[in-house]
Design an enzyme around this catalytic site. Structure first.
Site, PDB file in Angstrom:
ATOM      1  N   LYS A   1      43.188  31.966  15.141  1.00  0.00           N
ATOM      2  CA  LYS A   1      44.301  31.156  14.614  1.00  0.00           C
ATOM      3  C   LYS A   1      43.763  29.830  14.094  1.00  0.00           C
ATOM      4  O   LYS A   1      43.075  29.097  14.816  1.00  0.00           O
ATOM      5  CB  LYS A   1      45.321  30.902  15.726  1.00  0.00           C
ATOM      6  CG  LYS A   1      46.034  32.174  16.179  1.00  0.00           C
ATOM      7  CD  LYS A   1      46.950  31.900  17.350  1.00  0.00           C
ATOM      8  CE  LYS A   1      48.124  31.041  16.974  1.00  0.00           C
ATOM      9  NZ  LYS A   1      49.003  30.783  18.145  1.00  0.00           N
TER      10      LYS A   1
HETATM   11  C1  E4P Z   1      52.086  31.030  18.708  1.00  0.00           C
HETATM   12  O1  E4P Z   1      51.255  31.352  19.535  1.00  0.00           O
HETATM   13  C2  E4P Z   1      52.507  29.629  18.537  1.00  0.00           C
HETATM   14  O2  E4P Z   1      51.447  28.791  18.823  1.00  0.00           O
HETATM   15  C3  E4P Z   1      53.663  29.355  19.420  1.00  0.00           C
HETATM   16  O3  E4P Z   1      54.672  30.333  19.246  1.00  0.00           O
HETATM   17  C4  E4P Z   1      54.217  27.969  19.175  1.00  0.00           C
HETATM   18  O4  E4P Z   1      55.325  27.816  19.976  1.00  0.00           O
HETATM   19  P1  E4P Z   1      55.795  26.427  20.582  1.00  0.00           P
HETATM   20  O5  E4P Z   1      56.666  25.781  19.570  1.00  0.00           O
HETATM   21  O6  E4P Z   1      56.522  26.790  21.818  1.00  0.00           O
HETATM   22  O7  E4P Z   1      54.558  25.621  20.881  1.00  0.00           O
END
Ligand code: E4P
Length: 222
Positions: free
Chosen positions: A85
């Site tokens: 990512k």
């Molecule tokens: C995916 O892994 C994203 O990093 C995650 O869904 C982000 O979500 P958040 O807004 O709870 O940090």
């Protein structure tokens, strides 16, 4: 479609995998920190839990392209098949392009606008992750972002998939899927809401109650 658990909790992941067909698990630095387990300990455990067919996503932490590329390579060497990512910044786009050229799968993350998501896809990201709830929280429209990004990818980068992220309500999850997202990651509580419809539990209770009103020989299945 692909449904992912957004968590680094191996126990949760294993239990949930018995109930629903998960495509794998997504993490980010905050999720790994919350697990209280070191990155290089928890990632192999998550990989083992998702199995050969499942996907594991882990995020780089650097801010410049060189660091992101180095971390992406290291993640890929130590956890073959991992999806790296990369935050979609100018530096992140450089990293996505170079990792893609090396055959390393990437996901463009921290996506707040359709144009930003399209750029990640054009750079070679296999997945693009718009942050639905975070867009809503800052006064935008997370679902509209998804809808527009879906149209853009269908038209200009059909090789990339949307992985809807930062989903905090069941309504948001359903709207993402209705908008045509190919994949979505959900926290445990939202997946539990998907599975455990309270009205179903009530109906089952009523069936059992009615059944108990007559002698068991009249309605037992054997
Ligand atoms: C995916 O892994 C994203 O990093 C995650 O869904 C982000 O979500 P958040 O807004 O709870 O940090």
């Amino acid at each position: 479609m692909e449904l992912y658990l957004d968590s680094a909790n191996v126990v949760e992941l294993k239990q949930l995998s018995l109930i629903i067909p998960l495509a794998g698990v997504t993490t980010n630095p905050s999720i790994i920190a919350a697990s209280k387990i070191a990155l290089w300990d928890v990632l192999p455990r998550l990989q083992e839990a998702v199995g050969k067919e499942g996907r594991l996503f882990a995020q780089v932490m650097g801010c410049n392209a060189a660091t992101m590329i180095a971390q992406g390579k290291k993640l890929s060497e130590r956890i073959p098949g991992i999806v790296v990512k990369i935050p979609v910044t100018a530096e992140g786009l450089v990293a996505i392009k170079q990792l893609n050229a090396l055959g390393i799968l990437t996901l463009g993350t921290a996506v707040y606008s359709p144009a930003q998501g399209l750029l990640a896809a054009l750079a070679g990201a296999k997945y693009v992750a718009p942050y639905v709830n975070r867009v809503d929280v800052q006064g935008g429209d997370g679902i509209k972002t998804i809808q527009e990004l879906k149209k853009l990818l269908d038209l200009h980068a059909p090789q990339s998939k949307i992985l809807a992220a930062s989903v905090k309500t069941l309504r948001q999850a359903l709207d993402c899927l209705l908008a045509g997202c190919e994949s979505i990651t959900l926290p445990l509580d939202i997946i539990q809401q998907l599975i455990g419809i309270p009205s179903a539990a009530t109906a089952i209770y009523e069936f059992k109650h009615d059944s108990n009103q007559v002698p068991s020989r009249l309605n037992v299945i054997n």
